[in-house]
Design a protein around this motif. Sequence first.
Motif, PDB file in Angstrom:
ATOM      1  N   TYR A   1      -0.420  84.037  72.733  1.00 48.29           N
ATOM      2  CA  TYR A   1      -1.040  84.148  71.557  1.00 48.29           C
ATOM      3  C   TYR A   1      -2.323  83.329  71.314  1.00 48.29           C
TER       4      TYR A   1
ATOM      5  N   GLU B   1      -5.378  84.982  73.389  1.00 46.06           N
ATOM      6  CA  GLU B   1      -5.771  86.357  72.825  1.00 46.06           C
ATOM      7  C   GLU B   1      -7.323  86.349  72.868  1.00 46.06           C
TER       8      GLU B   1
ATOM      9  N   TRP C   1      -9.765  87.183  70.860  1.00 53.67           N
ATOM     10  CA  TRP C   1      -9.929  87.414  69.457  1.00 53.67           C
ATOM     11  C   TRP C   1     -11.179  88.375  69.134  1.00 53.67           C
TER      12      TRP C   1
ATOM     13  N   MET D   1     -11.340  91.991  69.646  1.00 56.31           N
ATOM     14  CA  MET D   1     -10.327  92.835  68.994  1.00 56.31           C
ATOM     15  C   MET D   1     -11.241  93.602  67.948  1.00 56.31           C
TER      16      MET D   1
ATOM     17  N   SER E   1      -0.269  91.551  67.310  1.00 59.47           N
ATOM     18  CA  SER E   1      -0.309  91.855  68.590  1.00 59.47           C
ATOM     19  C   SER E   1       1.030  91.535  69.328  1.00 59.47           C
TER      20      SER E   1
END
Length: 207
Positions: free
Chosen positions: A140, A143, A145, A148, A160
């Motif tokens: 996590y 990710e 980001w 996205m 996610s």
Amino acid sequence: CQSFPQPGHRLQFVEFILDLLDDFRVRLLQILQTERDQPLSDRSIGILNTVDFFMSAMREWNEVPFYVQMTFYRKQVHGPPSSPDLVGPSGSSSGAKGEGKLQEGLFDAEIGLYTRLRDDVLSGLHQRVLGELKRQAKPYLNERWFAMLPHSSLVPPTLSPSAVSLLSALQTQLSDLHRRLNPPLFTTTLKTLAKSLEAHLLYDLVM
């Protein structure tokens, strides 16, 4: 307790109870030494719940008129006791807040020792659970980001896969602890884990 007609006999009975409580605590420490690397084992959790139960019981006993009377009589015989330099399960002494204050209740000294035992076991449990949650949080935190898509009417907000995995692990851990721990211990654990996990995500994700 009223079977003992003389105050001296009653005091001997009280000293016997205090010795039993301390011997029991030492025995729990010895058992925990074999469970040091397994804070989530059934034995460790069982000892944790037992210690918490005895602490609650001793607080109630402190209010029982007989023990209040024996506290006064014990002070007359032995003098007012001071808070002991309590030694933690690791064997190292540590100064507690309020150390040196006079003990007011008959079982205060034992409650202090049991508290240190409980806190030591809880610390190991918290570290183990938090370590597992941090491991689950790595995907996590990694990710991408910036890549996205922003939320819009065409792209509704969703979790996610890494976030789902983290929340699933959190739910599993908390459900297991809720089932196995006494309610007060679970409440303490929940607050500690929430604070630690929040700091971990904030520091590693935002900062």
